[in-house]
Design a protein around this motif. Sequence first.
Motif, PDB file in Angstrom:
ATOM      1  N   ALA A 216       0.618  -1.281   0.006  1.00  0.00           N
ATOM      2  CA  ALA A 216      -0.024   0.062  -0.153  1.00  0.00           C
ATOM      3  C   ALA A 216       0.887   1.247  -0.082  1.00  0.00           C
ATOM      4  CB  ALA A 216      -0.994   0.047   1.249  1.00  0.00           C
ATOM      5  N   THR A 221       1.184   4.143  -7.762  1.00  0.00           N
ATOM      6  CA  THR A 221       0.809   5.520  -7.496  1.00  0.00           C
ATOM      7  C   THR A 221      -0.580   5.433  -7.025  1.00  0.00           C
ATOM      8  OG1 THR A 221       0.155   6.090  -9.775  1.00  0.00           O
ATOM      9  CG2 THR A 221       2.205   6.766  -8.969  1.00  0.00           C
ATOM     10  N   ALA A 222      -1.218   6.428  -6.076  1.00  0.00           N
ATOM     11  CA  ALA A 222      -2.366   6.461  -5.255  1.00  0.00           C
ATOM     12  C   ALA A 222      -3.305   7.030  -6.758  1.00  0.00           C
ATOM     13  CB  ALA A 222      -2.510   7.262  -4.362  1.00  0.00           C
ATOM     14  N   ASP A 232      -5.493  -2.646 -11.361  1.00  0.00           N
ATOM     15  CA  ASP A 232      -5.206  -1.688  -9.940  1.00  0.00           C
ATOM     16  C   ASP A 232      -5.460  -2.548  -8.648  1.00  0.00           C
ATOM     17  OD1 ASP A 232      -4.788   0.496 -11.774  1.00  0.00           O
ATOM     18  OD2 ASP A 232      -6.675   1.194 -11.795  1.00  0.00           O
ATOM     19  N   TYR A 281      -6.579   3.238  -3.264  1.00  0.00           N
ATOM     20  CA  TYR A 281      -6.345   2.555  -4.397  1.00  0.00           C
ATOM     21  C   TYR A 281      -5.157   2.752  -4.953  1.00  0.00           C
ATOM     22  CZ  TYR A 281     -11.498   2.605  -3.174  1.00  0.00           C
ATOM     23  OH  TYR A 281     -12.806   2.476  -2.526  1.00  0.00           O
ATOM     24  N   ARG A 282      -4.539   1.963  -5.637  1.00  0.00           N
ATOM     25  CA  ARG A 282      -3.121   2.230  -6.433  1.00  0.00           C
ATOM     26  C   ARG A 282      -3.311   1.550  -7.495  1.00  0.00           C
ATOM     27  NH1 ARG A 282       0.002   4.619  -2.661  1.00  0.00           N
ATOM     28  NH2 ARG A 282       2.001   4.624  -3.992  1.00  0.00           N
ATOM     29  N   ARG A 283      -2.471   2.113  -8.510  1.00  0.00           N
ATOM     30  CA  ARG A 283      -2.104   1.628  -9.911  1.00  0.00           C
ATOM     31  C   ARG A 283      -0.521   0.991  -9.998  1.00  0.00           C
ATOM     32  NH1 ARG A 283      -4.689   4.961 -14.467  1.00  0.00           N
ATOM     33  NH2 ARG A 283      -6.477   3.592 -13.464  1.00  0.00           N
TER      34      ARG A 283
END
Length: 284
Positions: A216, A221-222, A232, A281-283
């Motif tokens: 996390a 990136t967020a 994602d 949430y992250r990519r």
Amino acid sequence: MPDLPDRRLNAYRPDLAEERLRGIVEAANYVSGSPGIISAPVVQMRARPELECGTDTELLLGETVHVFDSAGGWAWVKADFDSYVGYVPDYAISPVVHSRTHIVTAPRTFVYSGPDLKFPTVQALSMGNRIAVIDERETRGTRYFLLEGGQAVIANHCAELGKPLFGDYVSVAARFLETPYLWGGRSGFGIDCSGLIQLSMMMTGKTAPRDTDMQAKELGTAIARDELRRGDLVFWKGHVAIMLDERTLLHANGHTMNVALEGLDDAIARIGWLYDQPTGYRRP
């Protein structure tokens, strides 16, 4: 007083610490560690040298480690791949003698006593296991890689190390559907939520830290929820899931006790009563 380094990623005890921590933590002795290699398909790593201690993570056949101490049937090691520190049975570590040439790409496969599917099986292997291939044979149209002692594995269940494998880590993760959930698991025999992320990414040539909180903080990136797309990641406190598409996620979870598909909205509603809303949430 400054915070001490994360014990999951830094080897230190009152009597012993890894050399790079000299001047950072206090210990009676400092060592660089000796190289070793995991010699069993899957080995559980624990925070303490006790069978009653729960599993933190797992090490896979052919992965290398640095051994700082060995006593009482346990070895205190640090994994070279993700720097995780813990105790493993000392019988599961061997000297690094032969370089590994191939990696298992099937979620699970078998080692046979010889190059024939009718021969007895010797052991089962997991995706991510690294093996040393010394030759190959063909029997009734099926190619086998030969290992030491004449043992064999199915050739198309493996790939040469150092060459590109799968391109899409989500497709790799989807191959584990219905694999049992296992706390600390990181193999095709049992896997947890962050282990699914790490192993799937590893098979596409990417690196990911081991635990959910690390992922996390460090992965990609967020992004906002309305930006979610395939690949994602959705994080809760202590849990992570992969977006299969804009509305469906894939995760190893303790609700179904396996790797399963679930609607994003359904998962948020179900998980919310116990673990609150997603933390991010992250990519990747």
